[in-house]
Scaffold this active site. Structure first.
Site, mmCIF file in Angstrom:
data_model
loop_
_atom_site.group_PDB
_atom_site.id
_atom_site.type_symbol
_atom_site.label_atom_id
_atom_site.label_comp_id
_atom_site.label_asym_id
_atom_site.label_seq_id
_atom_site.Cartn_x
_atom_site.Cartn_y
_atom_site.Cartn_z
ATOM 1 N NE ARG A 1 -4.047 1.821 0.988
ATOM 2 C CZ ARG A 1 -4.902 2.256 0.326
ATOM 3 N NH1 ARG A 1 -5.083 1.867 -1.208
ATOM 4 N NH2 ARG A 1 -5.999 2.891 0.669
ATOM 5 C CB THR B 1 -9.216 -0.774 -7.429
ATOM 6 O OG1 THR B 1 -9.103 0.730 -6.862
ATOM 7 C CG2 THR B 1 -8.288 -1.656 -6.840
ATOM 8 C CB SER C 1 -12.746 -0.665 0.488
ATOM 9 O OG SER C 1 -12.903 0.385 1.265
ATOM 10 N N GLY D 1 -13.473 -1.037 -7.050
ATOM 11 C CA GLY D 1 -14.791 -0.481 -6.877
ATOM 12 C C GLY D 1 -14.877 0.326 -5.483
HETATM 13 N N1 GLY Z 1 -8.190 3.105 -2.960
HETATM 14 C C1 GLY Z 1 -9.421 2.395 -3.024
HETATM 15 C C2 GLY Z 1 -9.154 1.546 -1.640
HETATM 16 O O1 GLY Z 1 -8.060 1.252 -1.402
HETATM 17 O O2 GLY Z 1 -10.018 0.995 -0.901
#
Ligand code: GLY
Length: 560
Positions: free
Chosen positions: A96, A369, A441, A461
């Site tokens: 991330r 995504t 998410s 999504g």
């Molecule tokens: N950028 C969308 C997520 O990581 O939930």
């Protein structure tokens, strides 16, 4: 595209209720890659054909998506991987993005304390420190079997020789032209009127990939690529430095593991909220005999909605980067806690979100995504969700290096209670701190049955990722659907706030919608709205693999 999708949905609905599903995905004997683009799935499958394993294919697919799916495939973003090796050992990798070292809590607020519109979404200030390239090298170090050069070369070739874009890609690019112009201080290669069949050649991106091929992780986080990135961000007034790039590391984490009925589920842990929320929602509905409730009926939507509301309320309050805050994961996923949360659920009427807050934990210490699923011929499985956040991320295309940078900083809570681009609210747990990872998410997930691999699943999504993965697991586990059939089903979503059920248009009956409204639910349907693009693989009883490639996009399964 929408028309094609609606026809597929209606066809799928007609087949539900028939004993034998006629909707079948690609079936293969041994191995499969399902991703957002045919070219990328083929690159991954070719690597498997050459004797590479699922991790080699992951690396090749990831780089290929960065070329052929620029809306979300990336080297300028980040993501998460959940894996299950051929011996049943499971694990998770967090690549991330992180907040820059000089980021601070109120960096998106004006002098009156109000959120500055779009500052965390568009342009240099929206960018988090990219993690994808570090993630890929972690995977290679631990599991890679073929020479790295062979894994990245197909992506370099696709960037140099070009590929033809689809109608959907042309539409996406044309829709973003104004924002590309607004954000960048030069004319990017994407700045033209696109049509299906156009060839997209990306020479600067090819050179960046060659530097990664030749210098490894340093080919991105140091040297020429890093110079291009830092200089351009600085030209645009942003705050990312060489030190930010050099300090980035991907982290192996313990995944979230729980059972649902006879199935063992492994999904991503924090800073991705997917695993915790998936566990909460599935455990909330587990006491009900779902298979006796008609699929996508009023009762079904009601039950899932109420479980989702309670889980997303907890998400907003408790969840953030576990390297920075204490999160009571065990308490939040304990059956006793979840049963208590569902005590206020009633079939007679909706529980308004205003009456739902986060639960009380005893002893508390603390829309774009992309996803790809891979199973190899040895029995290894990987589930990877990766992103730039919204389509083309911050729209910053690094001058000289040819790749888009994410706008992941918007996934932090800029101001408690103020919604982000997905309408999600957050609390202090997800506030901006230097080098902290923003809450996600993403829900890359692997399901086992009787200790054997059963399903690999995930989706893009934004906030709807969790509920899309949820519905696909239920479709297969409780409604006995095949993988493609499950993926094709219409989807709905509730995230506590705003207090609405989002539904894919033209997919749910008027009677169902009326009944839900009568019970106190608000429904939101938008003509362009799709929920998720699920790419999944199911192991069939005879050991063959069935792909589920989402018809909502250009997604394709390839294998052998
Ligand atoms: N950028 C969308 C997520 O990581 O939930």
């Amino acid at each position: 595209m929408l028309k094609k999708f609606i026809i597929i949905l209606i066809t799928s609905i007609l087949f539900i209720g028939c004993k034998e599903s006629k909707v079948k995905g690609l079936i293969t004997e041994k191995a499969m890659v399902v991703s957002a683009k045919k070219e990328a799935s083929k690159v991954g499958s070719d690597i498997l054909q050459k004797g590479g394993n699922a991790y080699d294919a992951m690396i090749a697919t990831h780089f290929a998506l960065a070329v052929v799916y620029p809306v979300a495939g990336n080297i300028g973003g980040g993501g998460f991987m959940v894996y299950r090796d051929k011996n049943g050992k499971k694990g998770a990798l967090d690549f991330r993005e992180k907040a820059p070292i000089t980021a601070y809590k109120d960096m998106y607020l004006d002098s009156l304390g109000n959120v500055i519109k779009n500052k965390s979404v568009l342009g240099a200030h929206a960018v988090g420190i990219p993690g994808s390239v570090a993630g890929v090298f972690e995977v290679y170090k631990k599991f890679g079997s073929l020479p790295f050069k062979e894994l990245i070369q197909p992506a370099i070739d696709l960037a140099k020789n070009g590929f033809t874009i689809t109608r959907k890609q042309a539409d996406d690019l044309n829709n973003a032209t104004d924002r590309f112009r607004k954000v960048n201080n030069y004319k990017t290669i994407f700045d033209k009127e696109w049509k299906a069949g156009d060839l997209l050649i990306q020479n600067e991106l090819a050179k960046t990939l060659e530097r990664i091929r030749d210098f490894g992780k340093d080919g991105f986080y140091k040297g020429k690529t890093a110079d291009f990135l830092v200089n351009y961000i600085s030209e645009l007034g942003g705050i990312i430095t060489h030190e930010d790039l050099e300090k980035y590391v991907a982290i192996w984490r313990k995944p979230i593991e729980f059972s649902y009925k006879d199935y063992q589920i492994t999904s991503m842990t924090l800073p991705a909220s997917g695993g915790i929320c998936l566990a909460q929602i599935l455990k909330s509905i587990e006491p009900f005999d779902i298979s006796k409730i008609e699929h996508n009926s009023t009762k079904y939507i009601q039950l899932l909605t109420e479980a989702e509301k309670r889980s997303y309320a907890d998400r907003a309050h408790y969840l953030g980067d576990i390297d920075f805050i204490n999160v009571p994961i065990d308490s939040l996923t304990a059956t006793s806690y979840i049963n208590k949360r569902m005590e206020t659920f009633s079939w007679d009427k909706a529980t308004p979100s205003s009456e739902i807050s986060h639960g009380k934990i005893l002893g508390y210490e603390s829309d774009e995504t992309t996803h790809y699923s891979i199973v190899d011929q040895f029995g290894n499985a990987v589930s990877v969700t990766t992103t730039l956040n919204t389509g083309y991320g911050s729209k910053v295309l690094v001058k000289g290096a040819g790749f888009f940078l994410n706008n992941e900083m918007d996934d932090f809570s800029s101001k408690p209670g103020t919604p982000n681009v997905y309408g999600l609210v957050g609390s202090k747990a997800n506030s901006i701190v230097p080098e902290k990872r923003m809450l996600s998410s993403m829900t890359p997930t692997i399901v086992e049955k009787d200790g054997k691999l059963f399903m690999v699943v995930g989706t893009p999504g934004g906030s709807t990722i969790i509920t899309s993965v949820l519905q696909n697991i239920i479709n297969v586990v409780d409604y006995n659907m095949g993988m493609q059939e499950a993926v094709n089903q219409p989807r709905f979503h509730h995230q506590w706030l705003p207090d609405v059920i989002r539904m894919e248009p033209h997919s749910f009956s008027d009677a169902t919608k009326k009944e839900l409204e009568h019970l106190g639910y608000s429904i939101l349907e938008r003509n362009s709205l799709i929920i998720g693009r699920v790419d999944a693989i199911l192991v069939l009883p005879d050991g063959k693999l069935e792909g589920g490639a989402d018809p909502r996009g250009d997604d394709t399964a390839v294998g052998f």
